[in-house]
Design an enzyme around this catalytic site. Structure first.
Site, PDB file in Angstrom:
ATOM      1  N   ASP A   1       1.424 -43.769  31.934  1.00  0.00           N
ATOM      2  CA  ASP A   1       1.701 -44.175  33.306  1.00  0.00           C
ATOM      3  C   ASP A   1       2.689 -43.151  33.856  1.00  0.00           C
ATOM      4  OD1 ASP A   1       2.884 -45.161  35.573  1.00  0.00           O
ATOM      5  OD2 ASP A   1       3.024 -47.231  34.864  1.00  0.00           O
TER       6      ASP A   1
ATOM      7  N   LYS B   1       4.207 -41.895  45.950  1.00  0.00           N
ATOM      8  CA  LYS B   1       5.516 -41.688  45.314  1.00  0.00           C
ATOM      9  C   LYS B   1       5.843 -40.204  45.190  1.00  0.00           C
ATOM     10  CE  LYS B   1       5.087 -45.908  42.574  1.00  0.00           C
ATOM     11  NZ  LYS B   1       6.047 -46.882  43.106  1.00  0.00           N
TER      12      LYS B   1
ATOM     13  N   CYS C   1       8.877 -55.282  39.681  1.00  0.00           N
ATOM     14  CA  CYS C   1       7.608 -55.440  38.951  1.00  0.00           C
ATOM     15  C   CYS C   1       7.777 -55.140  37.464  1.00  0.00           C
ATOM     16  CB  CYS C   1       6.500 -54.559  39.522  1.00  0.00           C
ATOM     17  SG  CYS C   1       6.131 -54.890  41.232  1.00  0.00           S
TER      18      CYS C   1
ATOM     19  N   HIS D   1       5.958 -51.387  33.745  1.00  0.00           N
ATOM     20  CA  HIS D   1       5.670 -52.005  35.050  1.00  0.00           C
ATOM     21  C   HIS D   1       4.541 -53.022  34.825  1.00  0.00           C
ATOM     22  CE1 HIS D   1       4.069 -52.119  39.192  1.00  0.00           C
ATOM     23  NE2 HIS D   1       5.216 -51.588  39.584  1.00  0.00           N
TER      24      HIS D   1
ATOM     25  N   GLN E   1       6.233 -42.559  37.770  1.00  0.00           N
ATOM     26  CA  GLN E   1       7.617 -42.117  38.036  1.00  0.00           C
ATOM     27  C   GLN E   1       7.929 -40.766  37.405  1.00  0.00           C
ATOM     28  OE1 GLN E   1       9.378 -43.649  40.193  1.00  0.00           O
ATOM     29  NE2 GLN E   1       8.408 -45.656  40.288  1.00  0.00           N
TER      30      GLN E   1
END
Ligand code: PMP
Length: 412
Positions: A199, A225, A372, A122, A202
């Protein structure tokens, strides 16, 4: 037993109709809907406990502080952090990565040093490193991605060398849903004396994530999220790192003492302990409290069960989409064992925005664009893609309706 119908009852927004069709929300990689339990936690905070944290001796300030710090404990336990001081509340994944790039990166990096990221990242795991490189003279290197969207692990591992200071990798791609073996990459990073940032935007909402098991140095994720509100997120970092790192922003709460000598006009400042050293000013107190409610909701369902539910939906959706629609293309790997519930796709002859708008007419919300992550779209040789992404409240019946609309779209 995961009972999706029972789960759906907790989400008031799922009762909405769009153009008289029942809402189908398949844009969960962008943000998720909120259960009543999270909405209640927010309301309860403002109705009954609102005060500023760590500041006053009065009852409301004490209650707000207790709730805020309890939210930190809940979050720490959720990700397997040994100590709640390793949890810094931030705005979201973007701010968490920027915090590391500025507070750890800028003081520690110099010309010749390397930061290793992948081409599937991202933009928020690319741009902060490029900004840090501009200021420090270090180099950002990019691990290759195979045409099916999976990481070229050999290339990534081969890019580690004695100059690598940090590897920063998403655990799950927000475009393809591909899962990266960050535990293995963390081990390789440590063998080369480099730090590892994950990261988790997700991954943390969708699967069990344990920082002690993964042995990562930093983990970034966003509350919105994972059923929580916007404006609250987390940076996990190992305590010794937080102790060494410079503050990110200056202001109230992040200091222990500020003294000014009026004669010499010299100012002396000493920092507060982590995590407060990184939380200048009034934080998103209510956001943290509501995030803790979201975490408890997810824990009640079970992260392994959530992962399984989404996996079943993804396998079902991929089968239906491929067998029913001749003009439809799934991008990235279709091997469900390599990914979780995010599916990028396209319909021949239509732009991704056309696809999303057509579905929107029937109450189906998906994302279109490059999400993104332009470099990954370059790997796929695409300007953009349509993306359906699942969460705990999505059902096979919704997938059936989605596929039926896609079939209709093909007739045009
Ligand atoms: N990384 C990944 C993999 C993401 O999917 C996102 C959100 N789309 C981000 C980072 C940025 O998250 P936020 O906008 O919540 O800061």
């Amino acid at each position: 037993m995961f009972d999706v119908q029972r789960v759906r009852e907790d989400f008031p927004i799922l009762k909405r109709k769009i153009n008289s069709y029942p809402l189908i929300y398949f844009d969960n990689a962008a943000t998720t809907q909120k259960p009543q339990q999270v909405l209640d936690a927010e309301r309860d905070f403002y109705e009954n406990h609102n005060g500023n944290v760590h500041r006053a001796v009065h009852t409301l300030s004490q209650e707000a502080t207790d709730l805020y710090e309890a939210a930190r404990e809940t979050t720490a336990k959720f990700i397997g952090a040994k100590n709640s001081a390793e949890v810094v509340f931030v705005r979201g994944t973007t701010e968490a990565i920027n915090l590391v790039a500025y507070s750890w990166g800028i003081p520690n990096l110099k010309a010749g040093d390397e930061i290793l990221v992948s081409t599937m990242e991202h933009h928020s795991n690319i741009v902060p490193w490029e900004l840090a490189a501009k200021l420090t003279g270090c180099t950002v290197r990019y691990g290759k991605v195979h045409p099916d969207g999976t990481l070229d692990t050999a290339d990534f591992e081969g890019k580690f060398n004695k100059n690598t200071k940090l590897a920063s990798l998403s655990q799950v791609s927000n475009v393809s849903g591909v899962i990266n073996d960050v535990k293995h990459i963390a081990k390789v990073a440590h063998e080369h004396g480099a730090l590892m940032l994950v990261d988790g935007a997700q991954s943390v909402p969708h699967m069990p994530v344990d920082v002690a098991d993964l042995d990562v140095d930093f983990l970034a994720f966003s509350g919105h999220k994972m059923l929580g509100p916007t404006g609250i997120g987390v940076l996990y970092a190992k305590k010794p790192l937080l102790e060494q790192m410079s503050p990110f922003e200056g202001g109230g709460e992040m200091i222990r003492d500020v003294t000014v000598n009026q004669q010499t006009e010299r100012c002396g400042i000493s920092w507060n302990d982590p995590p407060w050293k990184f939380e200048a000013g009034t934080p998103n107190i209510c956001g943290a409290v509501a995030l803790a409610a979201a975490i408890k909701y997810l824990q009640h369902l079970g992260m392994a069960e959530i992962f399984q539910h989404e996996k079943e939906l993804t396998v079902y959706a991929m089968e239906q989409m491929l067998s029913c629609c001749t003009k439809l293309r799934l991008y990235g790997t279709t091997d469900a064992s390599l990914k979780c519930g995010i599916m990028p796709f396209g319909v021949e002859g239509l732009s991704s925005h056309d696809v999303a708008l057509f579905l929107d007419n029937y109450g189906v919300m998906i994302r279109s664009g490059y999400h993104c992550a332009q470099p990954l779209h370059q790997v796929f040789n695409l300007a953009s893609s349509a993306r359906a992404s699942f969460y705990i409240y999505n059902t096979k019946e919704e997938v059936d309706r989605f596929v039926k609309i896609l079939k209709e779209m093909e007739q045009f």
